[in-house]
Design a protein around this motif. Structure first.
Motif, mmCIF file in Angstrom:
data_model
loop_
_atom_site.group_PDB
_atom_site.id
_atom_site.type_symbol
_atom_site.label_atom_id
_atom_site.label_comp_id
_atom_site.label_asym_id
_atom_site.label_seq_id
_atom_site.Cartn_x
_atom_site.Cartn_y
_atom_site.Cartn_z
ATOM 1 N N CYS A 1 80.166 7.083 -19.588
ATOM 2 C CA CYS A 1 78.876 7.164 -18.742
ATOM 3 C C CYS A 1 77.887 6.902 -19.767
ATOM 4 O O CYS A 1 77.109 7.635 -20.225
ATOM 5 N N PRO A 2 77.339 5.433 -19.823
ATOM 6 C CA PRO A 2 76.458 4.957 -20.710
ATOM 7 C C PRO A 2 75.001 5.269 -20.214
ATOM 8 O O PRO A 2 74.622 5.379 -19.182
ATOM 9 N N PRO A 3 74.082 5.175 -21.349
ATOM 10 C CA PRO A 3 72.697 5.203 -21.207
ATOM 11 C C PRO A 3 72.418 3.844 -20.554
ATOM 12 O O PRO A 3 72.949 2.969 -20.472
ATOM 13 N N THR A 4 71.246 3.856 -20.158
ATOM 14 C CA THR A 4 70.752 2.766 -19.295
ATOM 15 C C THR A 4 70.948 1.288 -20.176
ATOM 16 O O THR A 4 71.347 0.404 -19.456
ATOM 17 N N LYS B 1 84.363 1.600 -15.656
ATOM 18 C CA LYS B 1 85.470 0.903 -15.791
ATOM 19 C C LYS B 1 85.525 -0.056 -16.883
ATOM 20 O O LYS B 1 86.317 -0.856 -17.284
ATOM 21 N N ASN B 2 84.500 -0.047 -17.885
ATOM 22 C CA ASN B 2 84.164 -0.690 -18.956
ATOM 23 C C ASN B 2 83.653 -0.064 -19.963
ATOM 24 O O ASN B 2 82.271 -0.060 -20.512
ATOM 25 N N PRO B 3 84.532 1.051 -20.622
ATOM 26 C CA PRO B 3 83.805 1.731 -21.620
ATOM 27 C C PRO B 3 83.641 0.987 -22.799
ATOM 28 O O PRO B 3 84.117 -0.057 -23.055
ATOM 29 N N TYR B 4 82.900 2.040 -23.747
ATOM 30 C CA TYR B 4 82.598 1.529 -25.287
ATOM 31 C C TYR B 4 83.112 2.457 -26.072
ATOM 32 O O TYR B 4 83.007 3.484 -25.564
ATOM 33 N N VAL C 1 81.753 0.340 -32.213
ATOM 34 C CA VAL C 1 82.883 -0.211 -32.798
ATOM 35 C C VAL C 1 83.584 -1.336 -31.636
ATOM 36 O O VAL C 1 83.906 -0.897 -30.687
ATOM 37 N N VAL C 2 83.684 -2.545 -32.146
ATOM 38 C CA VAL C 2 84.053 -3.386 -31.142
ATOM 39 C C VAL C 2 85.360 -4.179 -31.613
ATOM 40 O O VAL C 2 85.856 -3.679 -32.761
ATOM 41 N N LEU D 1 90.668 -0.179 -26.012
ATOM 42 C CA LEU D 1 90.264 1.052 -25.568
ATOM 43 C C LEU D 1 91.461 1.644 -24.542
ATOM 44 O O LEU D 1 91.666 2.610 -24.242
ATOM 45 N N GLN D 2 92.377 0.437 -24.251
ATOM 46 C CA GLN D 2 93.242 0.943 -23.170
ATOM 47 C C GLN D 2 94.633 1.581 -24.139
ATOM 48 O O GLN D 2 95.657 1.813 -23.424
#
Length: 138
Positions: free
Chosen positions: A66-69, A79-82, A99-100, A104-105
């Protein structure tokens, strides 16, 4: 090393030049990131600017669903978390950053203590971009 000042606001200018900078106290040796005029440990004003190697290890992390704006505008959502981690830099201090380049799956492949290296990613909208600090597997 660039000729930036010790002011924390100069930290972003360093990132624009793809440099990770901090400061080292000449009295007690404390190293901090971002750079500061006053040592947060002994309060000495005898500090020097320091460029970090960019090498570090992952101390802990969390996956954000649940990202910030600003991150939602960058395309992240449930569906696309970080991933955001605390990175312990080779020079001593720790810093929080995205961290990229990790899958994450496959959470078992994300390991505490894994080597990371500093990188810069560009993010923005409406034709305006900004360089953001991040880390990726070394």
């Amino acid at each position: 090393m660039s000729e930036l000042k010790l002011e924390a606001k100069e930290f972003q200018k360093g990132l624009e030049q793809e440099e990770l900078a901090g400061s080292k106290c000449l009295d007690c040796g404390f190293v901090t990131v971002p750079q500061r005029y006053i040592c947060p440990k002994c309060h000495s004003s005898k500090v020097e600017r320091l460029s970090f190697s960019g090498k570090g290890t992952l101390s802990t992390y969390t996956v954000i669903y649940c990202p910030p704006t600003e991150m939602a505008e960058a395309g992240y959502d449930a569906k696309n978390p970080y991933l955001v981690g605390i990175v312990k830099l080779e020079e001593g201090p720790s810093i929080s950053a995205q961290v990229v380049d990790l899958d994450l799956q496959k959470p078992p492949e994300i390991r505490i203590g894994q080597p990371l290296k500093f990188t810069v990613i560009e993010r923005g909208s409406n034709g305006s971009t900004k360089k953001i600090m991040a880390f990726k597997p070394a």
